[in-house]
Motif scaffolding. Sequence first.
Motif, PDB file in Angstrom:
ATOM      1  N   UNK A 117       0.833  -1.203   0.000  1.00 57.15           N
ATOM      2  CA  UNK A 117       0.000   0.000   0.000  1.00 57.15           C
ATOM      3  C   UNK A 117       0.875   1.264   0.000  1.00 57.15           C
ATOM      4  N   UNK A 118       1.870   1.307   0.871  1.00 62.97           N
ATOM      5  CA  UNK A 118       2.755   2.468   0.935  1.00 62.97           C
ATOM      6  C   UNK A 118       3.549   2.634  -0.363  1.00 62.97           C
ATOM      7  N   UNK A 119       4.011   1.520  -0.910  1.00 61.29           N
ATOM      8  CA  UNK A 119       4.770   1.581  -2.167  1.00 61.29           C
ATOM      9  C   UNK A 119       3.884   2.100  -3.303  1.00 61.29           C
ATOM     10  N   UNK A 120       2.679   1.577  -3.414  1.00 62.29           N
ATOM     11  CA  UNK A 120       1.778   2.017  -4.484  1.00 62.29           C
ATOM     12  C   UNK A 120       1.485   3.509  -4.358  1.00 62.29           C
ATOM     13  N   UNK A 122       3.418   5.719  -3.037  1.00 63.85           N
ATOM     14  CA  UNK A 122       4.640   6.484  -3.306  1.00 63.85           C
ATOM     15  C   UNK A 122       4.889   6.641  -4.800  1.00 63.85           C
ATOM     16  N   UNK A 123       4.253   5.818  -5.600  1.00 67.12           N
ATOM     17  CA  UNK A 123       4.464   5.860  -7.046  1.00 67.12           C
ATOM     18  C   UNK A 123       3.466   6.751  -7.767  1.00 67.12           C
ATOM     19  N   UNK A 130       5.187   9.399 -11.591  1.00 65.96           N
ATOM     20  CA  UNK A 130       5.836   8.963 -10.359  1.00 65.96           C
ATOM     21  C   UNK A 130       6.470  10.155  -9.656  1.00 65.96           C
ATOM     22  N   UNK A 131       6.362  10.192  -8.340  1.00 67.86           N
ATOM     23  CA  UNK A 131       6.979  11.252  -7.561  1.00 67.86           C
ATOM     24  C   UNK A 131       7.982  10.697  -6.563  1.00 67.86           C
ATOM     25  N   UNK A 132       8.426   9.487  -6.711  1.00 65.74           N
ATOM     26  CA  UNK A 132       9.358   8.914  -5.753  1.00 65.74           C
ATOM     27  C   UNK A 132       8.637   8.387  -4.532  1.00 65.74           C
ATOM     28  N   UNK A 133       9.347   8.303  -3.432  1.00 64.91           N
ATOM     29  CA  UNK A 133       8.810   7.645  -2.246  1.00 64.91           C
ATOM     30  C   UNK A 133       8.337   8.638  -1.193  1.00 64.91           C
ATOM     31  N   UNK A 134       7.493   9.578  -1.563  1.00 63.93           N
ATOM     32  CA  UNK A 134       6.964  10.503  -0.575  1.00 63.93           C
ATOM     33  C   UNK A 134       5.779   9.863   0.139  1.00 63.93           C
ATOM     34  N   UNK A 135       5.851   9.827   1.441  1.00 68.40           N
ATOM     35  CA  UNK A 135       4.810   9.182   2.241  1.00 68.40           C
ATOM     36  C   UNK A 135       4.162  10.227   3.135  1.00 68.40           C
ATOM     37  N   UNK A 136       3.447  11.163   2.534  1.00 65.66           N
ATOM     38  CA  UNK A 136       2.876  12.273   3.286  1.00 65.66           C
ATOM     39  C   UNK A 136       1.792  11.829   4.260  1.00 65.66           C
ATOM     40  N   UNK A 137       1.146  10.748   4.015  1.00 65.00           N
ATOM     41  CA  UNK A 137       0.095  10.259   4.885  1.00 65.00           C
ATOM     42  C   UNK A 137      -0.522   9.029   4.266  1.00 65.00           C
ATOM     43  N   UNK A 138      -1.186   8.237   5.078  1.00 60.00           N
ATOM     44  CA  UNK A 138      -1.771   7.016   4.539  1.00 60.00           C
ATOM     45  C   UNK A 138      -2.858   6.534   5.472  1.00 60.00           C
TER      46      UNK A 138
END
Length: 157
Positions: A117-120, A122-123, A130-138
């Motif tokens: 979920x986090x990987x998807x 981040x893409x 694609x914006x790389x691995x930004x994990x602003x919230x989930x």
Amino acid sequence: MAIDLEDFKAHIGLTSSDQNGAAQGILDAANAAIANRVGPLSPEAATYTVASASTTVVLPHTRIVAVSDPAGCTVNADAGVITLAAGFAAGQVISYTHGFSTLPHDLRLAVLEMGRHLYANSQRGPFGKSQGATLAGYAVPSAVTELIDPYVGLGFA
């Protein structure tokens, strides 16, 4: 760590090593997200100082793997309760390990799915870029919540 990078990469379909750093960061975040809800996924050492003399002590953790000191304790691992026939003295330090000695299959899948979920997320970017691995919230996917529900214990406020 409970799940290694290669297992995670296989789960999300990554075959090259170009994104190992980002994938490891996402796996670490997934592990932390699940551990924050169910407790440590691998054994962790801890100590507890007995408040008053007693034959039974309720430790601040559950899923006790082992009590290393004092020897001879009877352990209710799931409840975090230990007893010692000779009794515990006030101020005595109890050394123990808690967590999972072997990660159950459903929790392993929960970590992998949380990572997916986090990987998807981040893409994704604007217009599918694609914006790389930004994990602003989930949000935790409902399938992950259902997998971890049996391991989420009651807490104290």
